[in-house]
Design a protein around this motif. Sequence first.
Motif, short mmCIF file in Angstrom:
data_model
loop_
_atom_site.label_atom_id
_atom_site.label_comp_id
_atom_site.label_asym_id
_atom_site.label_seq_id
_atom_site.Cartn_x
_atom_site.Cartn_y
_atom_site.Cartn_z
N THR A 173 0.86 -1.20 0.00
CA THR A 173 0.00 0.00 0.00
C THR A 173 0.90 1.26 0.00
O THR A 173 2.08 1.18 0.35
CB THR A 173 -0.96 -0.05 1.20
N PRO A 174 0.35 2.41 -0.39
CA PRO A 174 1.17 3.59 -0.68
C PRO A 174 2.14 4.07 0.41
O PRO A 174 3.24 4.52 0.06
CB PRO A 174 0.13 4.68 -0.99
N PRO A 175 1.82 3.98 1.71
CA PRO A 175 2.77 4.54 2.68
C PRO A 175 4.18 3.94 2.60
O PRO A 175 5.14 4.57 3.03
CB PRO A 175 2.12 4.21 4.04
N GLN A 182 3.04 -0.12 -7.69
CA GLN A 182 1.59 0.09 -7.80
C GLN A 182 1.22 1.56 -7.61
O GLN A 182 1.94 2.33 -7.00
CB GLN A 182 0.86 -0.75 -6.73
N LYS A 183 0.07 1.92 -8.17
CA LYS A 183 -0.50 3.25 -7.95
C LYS A 183 -1.22 3.28 -6.60
O LYS A 183 -1.54 2.21 -6.10
CB LYS A 183 -1.45 3.65 -9.07
N PRO A 184 -1.58 4.40 -6.01
CA PRO A 184 -0.95 5.68 -6.34
C PRO A 184 0.50 5.67 -5.87
O PRO A 184 0.81 5.08 -4.84
CB PRO A 184 -1.80 6.69 -5.54
N GLU A 212 0.00 1.68 -13.48
CA GLU A 212 -1.25 2.42 -13.74
C GLU A 212 -1.94 1.67 -14.87
O GLU A 212 -1.62 1.86 -16.04
CB GLU A 212 -0.89 3.86 -14.13
N ASN A 213 -2.89 0.78 -14.51
CA ASN A 213 -3.32 -0.22 -15.47
C ASN A 213 -4.55 0.13 -16.30
O ASN A 213 -4.84 -0.54 -17.28
CB ASN A 213 -3.56 -1.56 -14.75
N PHE A 214 -5.31 1.19 -15.91
CA PHE A 214 -6.57 1.40 -16.63
C PHE A 214 -6.34 1.70 -18.11
O PHE A 214 -7.09 1.24 -18.96
CB PHE A 214 -7.40 2.50 -15.96
N PRO A 264 -10.10 -3.46 3.14
CA PRO A 264 -10.61 -2.77 4.33
C PRO A 264 -9.92 -1.44 4.60
O PRO A 264 -10.52 -0.55 5.23
CB PRO A 264 -10.33 -3.78 5.47
N TRP A 265 -8.69 -1.28 4.11
CA TRP A 265 -7.97 -0.02 4.35
C TRP A 265 -8.69 1.18 3.71
O TRP A 265 -8.52 2.31 4.15
CB TRP A 265 -6.51 -0.12 3.89
N CYS A 266 -9.55 0.91 2.72
CA CYS A 266 -10.32 2.01 2.11
C CYS A 266 -11.28 2.65 3.11
O CYS A 266 -11.65 3.81 2.98
CB CYS A 266 -11.13 1.50 0.91
N ALA A 289 -8.31 9.23 -4.52
CA ALA A 289 -6.97 8.63 -4.54
C ALA A 289 -7.02 7.19 -5.03
O ALA A 289 -6.07 6.70 -5.64
CB ALA A 289 -6.35 8.68 -3.15
N ASP A 290 -8.15 6.49 -4.79
CA ASP A 290 -8.22 5.07 -5.12
C ASP A 290 -8.63 4.84 -6.58
O ASP A 290 -8.05 3.99 -7.26
CB ASP A 290 -9.21 4.37 -4.17
N VAL A 291 -9.62 5.60 -7.07
CA VAL A 291 -10.16 5.31 -8.40
C VAL A 291 -10.07 6.49 -9.38
O VAL A 291 -9.66 6.32 -10.53
CB VAL A 291 -11.64 4.85 -8.31
N1 LIG Z 1 -4.28 -1.04 -10.22
C1 LIG Z 1 -5.38 -1.57 -9.68
O1 LIG Z 1 -6.35 -1.86 -10.36
C2 LIG Z 1 -5.37 -1.82 -8.21
C3 LIG Z 1 -6.42 -2.50 -7.58
C4 LIG Z 1 -6.33 -2.74 -6.20
C5 LIG Z 1 -5.24 -2.25 -5.49
N2 LIG Z 1 -4.26 -1.55 -6.14
C6 LIG Z 1 -3.10 -0.99 -5.42
O2 LIG Z 1 -2.29 -2.06 -4.98
C7 LIG Z 1 -1.64 -1.69 -3.76
C8 LIG Z 1 -1.94 -2.78 -2.73
O3 LIG Z 1 -3.32 -2.78 -2.47
P1 LIG Z 1 -4.05 -4.09 -1.88
O4 LIG Z 1 -5.49 -3.79 -1.89
O5 LIG Z 1 -3.52 -5.30 -2.56
O6 LIG Z 1 -3.52 -4.04 -0.37
P2 LIG Z 1 -3.29 -5.26 0.63
O7 LIG Z 1 -3.28 -4.65 1.99
O8 LIG Z 1 -4.20 -6.40 0.35
O9 LIG Z 1 -1.81 -5.75 0.25
C9 LIG Z 1 -0.67 -5.06 0.63
C10 LIG Z 1 0.33 -6.07 1.19
O10 LIG Z 1 1.54 -5.36 1.47
C11 LIG Z 1 2.07 -5.90 2.69
N3 LIG Z 1 2.97 -4.90 3.27
C12 LIG Z 1 2.65 -3.73 3.90
N4 LIG Z 1 3.77 -3.12 4.33
C13 LIG Z 1 4.81 -3.88 3.96
C14 LIG Z 1 6.22 -3.78 4.10
N5 LIG Z 1 6.78 -2.75 4.75
N6 LIG Z 1 6.99 -4.77 3.60
C15 LIG Z 1 6.45 -5.83 2.94
N7 LIG Z 1 5.11 -5.99 2.79
C16 LIG Z 1 4.31 -5.04 3.28
C17 LIG Z 1 0.83 -6.18 3.54
O11 LIG Z 1 1.12 -7.10 4.59
C18 LIG Z 1 -0.14 -6.73 2.49
O12 LIG Z 1 -0.04 -8.15 2.37
C19 LIG Z 1 -2.19 -0.31 -3.38
O13 LIG Z 1 -1.25 0.67 -3.77
C20 LIG Z 1 -3.47 -0.19 -4.20
O14 LIG Z 1 -3.80 1.14 -4.55
C21 LIG Z 1 -4.31 -1.36 -7.46
#
Ligand SMILES: NC(=O)c1ccc[n+]([C@@H]2O[C@H](COP(=O)([O-])OP(=O)(O)OC[C@H]3O[C@@H](n4cnc5c(N)ncnc54)[C@H](O)[C@@H]3O)[C@@H](O)[C@H]2O)c1
Length: 342
Positions: A74-76, A95-97, A123-125, A164-166, A175-177
């Motif tokens: 995730t972004p952080p 991954q985005k953002p 950025e897949n769209f 759930p993070w949303c 930021a998400d969509v």
């Molecule tokens: N492009 C798209 O269509 C699309 C769709 C969904 C999510 N995303 C993006 O994908 C990213 C992930 O989203 P998600 O919904 O899969 O989240 P998620 O929480 O399901 O997955 C994130 C994973 O990263 C791991 N993680 C967190 N901090 C970490 C660290 N310091 N080191 C190693 N692993 C760590 C977590 O344990 C978790 O398993 C986000 O940036 C989200 O915006 C993109």
Amino acid sequence: MTRPYKFALIGCGFFAQNHLKAWADMPEVELVATCDIDEASALAAARDYGGRAYTDAAELFAKEELDFVDIATTPPTHRMMVELAAEHGVAAICQKPLAWDMADAKAMVKAMADKNLPFMVHENFRFQYPMRKVKEVLDSGAIGRPFFSRISFRTAHDVYSAQPWCMDADRMIIADVSVHQFDLTRFFMGEPERLFTEAIRVNPKIKGEDVATIVLSLPGATGIVDTSYESKSDHSTYPQTFVTIEGTEGTITLGPDYHLQVVSRAGVHEETLVIPERSWTSQPWDCIQDSVVNVQRHWIECLDTGATPETSGADTLRVLDLTLGAYQSLESGEPYRVGSML
Ligand SMILES: NC(=O)c1ccc[n+]([C@@H]2O[C@H](COP(=O)([O-])OP(=O)(O)OC[C@H]3O[C@@H](n4cnc5c(N)ncnc54)[C@H](O)[C@@H]3O)[C@@H](O)[C@H]2O)c1
């Protein structure tokens, strides 16, 4: 770098499962390691797709010889991961953002550029099959000069169970969509100059905004991005994006269930686009899953040829500027002059 490119996947959560499946079909790459702070996730990915499992990214970079990393956390954590990649001379797709703020994003782009390392944002769209079709029609000149676009993503699908993070994000649907829709607007129409945002929260259980409309001014054109997680319809079209582009000679409409209509001087052309099928894709996700394959293929092509990815880190600063600018406009109630943060 030589094929097969050795890579690690960092972040083995919800969306990364699509990355893993898409990479598994590509002989050009070899997964040598997985990494997740949740050990079970890293181990499960390594068991199913290969490589050694890590829980600490710093250790992963220290121990593995990598050509690139695929960052799906995730972004952080994106900045930390990209800076580690730069420090170790490893190319990265993230991954985005890209980040929540411009300083982080610029630092990431600079870190990779200073080492001359390929850097792409997932950025897949714009890589969705129907979006490539719309772009083809647009580039053919069939509708003349485009002067209006509307990129619409409205659904009542429960996105919170899988992500759930949303629910806890102060800044949510933009930021998400909408971020994807900003990139699509640029892909189809060029660079916006000004934007104005209206957004609200409809679902009382979440923190951020879940319904947003952003009006964008482009040279000689207007764009609308509208996004909602609270829109009920006769049947779910999640996760489809609808597009209308009006031009001086006609109109392109990508509607529900990938129905494409092109009105031009040549008449009315209608077709229902068929998303390429893969062994692991399934409806209704197929269009998004297929786009992951297209993103990853583009990345490999860029590694092969040295070309700059379409959605490079540097290019994505513009998408982030639109995203952060949309929030600035929402908070100030004033239009945002695009590019002010670049
Ligand atoms: N492009 C798209 O269509 C699309 C769709 C969904 C999510 N995303 C993006 O994908 C990213 C992930 O989203 P998600 O919904 O899969 O989240 P998620 O929480 O399901 O997955 C994130 C994973 O990263 C791991 N993680 C967190 N901090 C970490 C660290 N310091 N080191 C190693 N692993 C760590 C977590 O344990 C978790 O398993 C986000 O940036 C989200 O915006 C993109």
